[in-house]
Design a protein around this motif. Structure first.
Motif, PDB file in Angstrom:
ATOM      1  N   GLU A 251       0.800  -1.285  -0.013  1.00  0.00           N
ATOM      2  CA  GLU A 251      -0.024   0.099  -0.004  1.00  0.00           C
ATOM      3  C   GLU A 251       0.809   1.249  -0.002  1.00  0.00           C
ATOM      4  O   GLU A 251       0.244   2.230  -0.495  1.00  0.00           O
ATOM      5  N   GLN A 252       2.097   1.070   0.369  1.00  0.00           N
ATOM      6  CA  GLN A 252       3.112   2.241   0.359  1.00  0.00           C
ATOM      7  C   GLN A 252       3.700   2.373  -1.051  1.00  0.00           C
ATOM      8  O   GLN A 252       3.803   3.494  -1.655  1.00  0.00           O
ATOM      9  N   ALA A 253       4.184   1.226  -1.413  1.00  0.00           N
ATOM     10  CA  ALA A 253       5.052   1.298  -2.704  1.00  0.00           C
ATOM     11  C   ALA A 253       4.247   1.275  -3.912  1.00  0.00           C
ATOM     12  O   ALA A 253       4.782   1.809  -5.005  1.00  0.00           O
ATOM     13  N   ARG A 254       2.903   1.152  -3.843  1.00  0.00           N
ATOM     14  CA  ARG A 254       2.120   1.592  -4.955  1.00  0.00           C
ATOM     15  C   ARG A 254       2.129   2.792  -5.719  1.00  0.00           C
ATOM     16  O   ARG A 254       1.557   2.977  -6.513  1.00  0.00           O
ATOM     17  N   THR A 255       2.615   3.684  -4.766  1.00  0.00           N
ATOM     18  CA  THR A 255       2.613   5.212  -5.126  1.00  0.00           C
ATOM     19  C   THR A 255       3.829   5.522  -6.298  1.00  0.00           C
ATOM     20  O   THR A 255       3.499   6.452  -6.999  1.00  0.00           O
ATOM     21  N   VAL A 256       4.502   4.477  -6.692  1.00  0.00           N
ATOM     22  CA  VAL A 256       5.405   4.576  -7.920  1.00  0.00           C
ATOM     23  C   VAL A 256       4.888   3.681  -9.028  1.00  0.00           C
ATOM     24  O   VAL A 256       5.672   3.750 -10.160  1.00  0.00           O
ATOM     25  N   LEU A 257       3.831   3.021  -8.904  1.00  0.00           N
ATOM     26  CA  LEU A 257       3.229   2.389 -10.292  1.00  0.00           C
ATOM     27  C   LEU A 257       2.740   3.168 -11.008  1.00  0.00           C
ATOM     28  O   LEU A 257       1.998   4.119 -10.918  1.00  0.00           O
ATOM     29  N   PRO A 258       3.040   2.705 -12.361  1.00  0.00           N
ATOM     30  CA  PRO A 258       2.509   3.824 -13.319  1.00  0.00           C
ATOM     31  C   PRO A 258       1.139   3.106 -13.775  1.00  0.00           C
ATOM     32  O   PRO A 258       0.518   2.125 -13.870  1.00  0.00           O
ATOM     33  N   CYS A 259       0.438   3.961 -14.954  1.00  0.00           N
ATOM     34  CA  CYS A 259      -0.800   3.839 -15.439  1.00  0.00           C
ATOM     35  C   CYS A 259      -0.771   2.574 -16.233  1.00  0.00           C
ATOM     36  O   CYS A 259      -1.840   1.844 -16.344  1.00  0.00           O
ATOM     37  N   ALA A 260       0.330   2.096 -16.743  1.00  0.00           N
ATOM     38  CA  ALA A 260       0.300   1.114 -17.792  1.00  0.00           C
ATOM     39  C   ALA A 260       0.244  -0.244 -17.082  1.00  0.00           C
ATOM     40  O   ALA A 260       0.247  -1.368 -17.696  1.00  0.00           O
TER      41      ALA A 260
END
Length: 319
Positions: A251-260
């Motif tokens: 839930e923290q690391a997802r902030t760097v995930l892209p739209c793709a």
């Protein structure tokens, strides 16, 4: 890195109460990435667990078809000499936004979902369970293999039911989810570039940086495919560093995930709501659909027509 092509699968609800529970189990499992735990006999137990924890969203995907004698339309009570309409099947569902009701001289026909019954305390109405008839409005379930932002567009269609893989609970660095390999969806306008994508996905961050001629002037040494891949590789690398080295939660690391990123999505809806979906996302009645939305909506609409869910002239009528 793993690259997938967008797609869909129509899932027919199996007969009986077990089929209803299975239709609710799959979206719930996808949400938590626990499809590997599905097996014969797990569906009802899983749904009971959802009810116990008041997690109602997956229950919406379990379609309920009811058929009650017309007498159930007329449950009366006498108070002070007045005959009053009281707690009938018809009254339950005609006033519920997530249900459809029709009736004739003999029966009342209801299409609704398991969440409606559970949250309103109407589980006893399952005594009127039946398989769908010509008098029921049908609901259909579709599993989409889709990127995160196209999925966001699809989520705008209510009162349909949705569940998608959770980036809060699914930790992509776990072996079962790819083990440091994030899944991405290839945009439709790049499908003819798959050979180069396959070649570049093995590159390291240093490999990508090595093609930059002059950072001050931007990524002038990169073509469009390399620039796109560089962004995804950087996101994947950052996600793995944050989770593996610094112990960040999903839930923290997802902030760097892209739209793709690939974001599996399940939608279940009345046929009337699917018609509205197709009118916007396939036929563009309110404006040209996004290419990635149309990539899925157009062939899905064609499949609905082929299966007889929609009339053959559906598209022409919407023009």
């Amino acid at each position: 890195m793993e690259f997938l092509v967008a797609g869909f699968e129509i899932i027919e609800q199996e007969p009986g109460l077990e089929g209803m529970y299975k239709a609710a189990e799959l979206p719930g499992r996808i949400c938590y990435g626990s499809q590997d735990k599905m097996s014969p006999g797990t569906a009802e137990k899983f749904c009971n667990g959802l009810m116990k924890s008041n997690h109602g969203a997956p229950l919406e995907h379990g379609t309920v078809y009811l058929k009650a004698p017309i007498e159930e339309k007329y449950r009366f009570c006498d108070e002070l000499g007045k005959t009053m309409y009281f707690d009938s099947i018809l009254n339950h569902y005609e006033n519920n936004n997530y249900s459809k009701v029709s009736y004739n001289e003999e029966y009342i026909y209801v299409t609704t979902n398991l969440r409606v019954l559970f949250e309103n305390g109407w589980m006893d109405d399952l005594q009127y369970w039946c398989e769908p008839t010509e008098f029921h409005e049908r609901r259909y379930q579709v599993r989409f293999q889709v990127d995160r932002f196209t999925g966001e567009e699809f989520l705008r269609h209510r009162v349909a039911s949705f569940n998608r893989e959770s980036t809060r609970y699914v930790l992509f660095t776990k072996e079962k989810f790819g083990g440091d390999s994030i899944k991405y969806i290839i945009p439709v306008w790049m499908l003819d570039k798959q050979d180069k994508i396959d070649m570049l996905k093995g590159w390291t961050i240093s490999d990508f940086c090595g093609v930059v001629e002059d950072y001050e002037d931007g990524l002038v040494g990169m073509d469009e495919i390399t620039a796109w891949m560089f962004a995804l590789k950087a996101c994947e690398w950052s996600y793995c560093i944050l989770t593996n080295r610094f112990g960040w939660k999903a839930e923290q690391a997802r902030t760097v995930l892209p739209c793709a990123i690939s974001s599996p999505l399940i939608k279940t809806a009345f046929i009337s709501d699917w018609e509205h979906f197709f009118s916007l996302r396939a036929l563009g009645t309110t404006g040209k659909p996004h290419p990635q939305a149309a990539e899925l909506a157009v062939p899905l609409m064609d499949e609905f027509i082929k299966r007889g869910y929609l009339p053959k002239d559906f598209a022409e009528k919407k023009d």
